[in-house]
Design an enzyme around this catalytic site. Sequence first.
Site, PDB file in Angstrom:
ATOM      1  N   THR A 151      -5.822   2.298  -1.154  1.00  0.00           N
ATOM      2  CA  THR A 151      -6.180   2.579   0.243  1.00  0.00           C
ATOM      3  C   THR A 151      -7.687   2.613   0.447  1.00  0.00           C
ATOM      4  O   THR A 151      -8.161   2.370   1.558  1.00  0.00           O
ATOM      5  CB  THR A 151      -5.543   3.894   0.740  1.00  0.00           C
ATOM      6  OG1 THR A 151      -6.073   4.997   0.024  1.00  0.00           O
ATOM      7  CG2 THR A 151      -4.029   3.853   0.571  1.00  0.00           C
ATOM      8  N   ASP A 152      -8.464   2.937  -0.577  1.00  0.00           N
ATOM      9  CA  ASP A 152      -9.924   2.851  -0.450  1.00  0.00           C
ATOM     10  C   ASP A 152     -10.340   1.427  -0.101  1.00  0.00           C
ATOM     11  O   ASP A 152     -11.153   1.201   0.801  1.00  0.00           O
ATOM     12  CB  ASP A 152     -10.600   3.268  -1.759  1.00  0.00           C
ATOM     13  CG  ASP A 152     -11.072   4.708  -1.733  1.00  0.00           C
ATOM     14  OD1 ASP A 152     -11.356   5.222  -0.645  1.00  0.00           O
ATOM     15  OD2 ASP A 152     -11.181   5.314  -2.806  1.00  0.00           O
ATOM     16  N   ILE A 153      -9.802   0.468  -0.833  1.00  0.00           N
ATOM     17  CA  ILE A 153     -10.151  -0.935  -0.603  1.00  0.00           C
ATOM     18  C   ILE A 153      -9.634  -1.387   0.759  1.00  0.00           C
ATOM     19  O   ILE A 153     -10.378  -1.936   1.579  1.00  0.00           O
ATOM     20  CB  ILE A 153      -9.584  -1.812  -1.736  1.00  0.00           C
ATOM     21  CG1 ILE A 153     -10.257  -1.461  -3.065  1.00  0.00           C
ATOM     22  CG2 ILE A 153      -9.768  -3.299  -1.421  1.00  0.00           C
ATOM     23  CD1 ILE A 153      -9.501  -1.933  -4.282  1.00  0.00           C
TER      24      ILE A 153
END
Length: 496
Positions: free
Chosen positions: A400-402
């Site tokens: 989810t960071d990416i």
Amino acid sequence: MIAERVAAGLLRELGEVPAVWCDIDWPGPVEMALRDESAVQAACGIMHVHGRASGSPRRLGVDYASAVAGVLAAHGMLAAELARARGARVESVRTSVAQAALLAVGQHLAVATTDDDWGERWACGPRPPFRSQDGIRFELETLNPEGWQRFWNHLGAEPADVAAGWWPFQQRFATASCALPESLLSRTRRFPFRDLLKAAGQAEVSVLPVRDEPGQPTRVPACTFRDLPGSSRARPWTGGEPLDGIVVVESTRRIQGPMAGHVLRMLGAEVIRVEPPGGDPMRGIPPISGDRSARFRVLNDGKRVTEIDLKTAAGREELRELVAGADAFVHNWAPGRAERDGLDADELARVRPGLVHAWASGWAPLPWPDPPLGTDFLVQAHSGLAATEPDRAPSLMTLTDIMGGLVCAAGVLAALLRRERTGLGARVDSSLYSAAGVIPRSPAGPARLLERDGRMVLPDGTPVCTDLRELAADPRFKRALNHTTHVSPQPPWEFA
């Protein structure tokens, strides 16, 4: 094709139907016969990175590379449409699922190929999620060692085990592994979940159960938009990349925010990165590539850096002056900081009429009364992404960071395009949680891996990457990668 459906769905949510469609294929410039998601995950390093925590390559439970490719396609179409609105003649865009996969493992690729002699350490072994006495599986998050120590002290854990667990726990974002002392995981099984929540509250750490259902408990849009006062348009396009002439000011850290700025820079924007006095601490984190951290460089090379002390009134005024000459401002500050510092969307719109003000958060727009830390593994646990894995454990690949950075960039592009048509600026909110909803939850079984001539392959013969250094040296990837003091992915679009 899932990537096309993701692109179309995201564009609908953003309220745009660009005239230029993006052609998405599987291999792109990678000279291999990649025909499906499993082949891309195997050949381009996703299985390798995702499988580090378990000791061998593993397919993700979702078609992540295809989802990333869909968002990249939306970027390409929005950027092309914006360039056309400014006078360019852009008629076609191309990207690929393989390029999306390489972008997703970009930081790991840089670490593996840096000229530093530092050796990355990771190990498989007992790892979160933790389990309570009453059978609730949960994720724990803290960004400082004091919180970690206080939590385990409340549970009576041995100090040596607490100390031994901190390094793999806080490094899991970078290494994609988290082998903890078994004593820590067994310690939580002695307490009911309500007592663990109480201990977490006293220690000021965040705890969330891992949901069993893959669907999001609350469906939210990928981005939300609110008009800002004032009016402006970008300077006419003068040639080059689609966003040439667009200026973006970025005040971000870690992965999500810098990824948004990285995408906009690759599309041609001038990105001015605001860092604290002395520079972002991430610059010095090993391994070093040239004169900076390899991980940091992958997301921040090519940005113009200025150091400003935003804790002071003079520094905040300096930021306002910088934003006065920009088209967009991107930040991923903690909730409430922008308003507290007088740097919220409405305030900056008075400084720069027509500004696109983008906030990349952890949980917005969920109405948490007391939000937990907005970090990747907690979001995977709560959003249902973890439930797509056979062991129902969040991937340590920071999915989810990416994706959160990519979705934020898509929101900025959509707002810039809308501003070009109407003159109106906008506040654009996105989050790790909203980005998780962009990833389709279609079931994906484990990939069958074979050993052939001493190499790991899929049944169709596709090689499975087990060493990112070998991938970087493979001539079949030459056109997709950039080789300097480390290896990084090339921009994943072709415009014509």
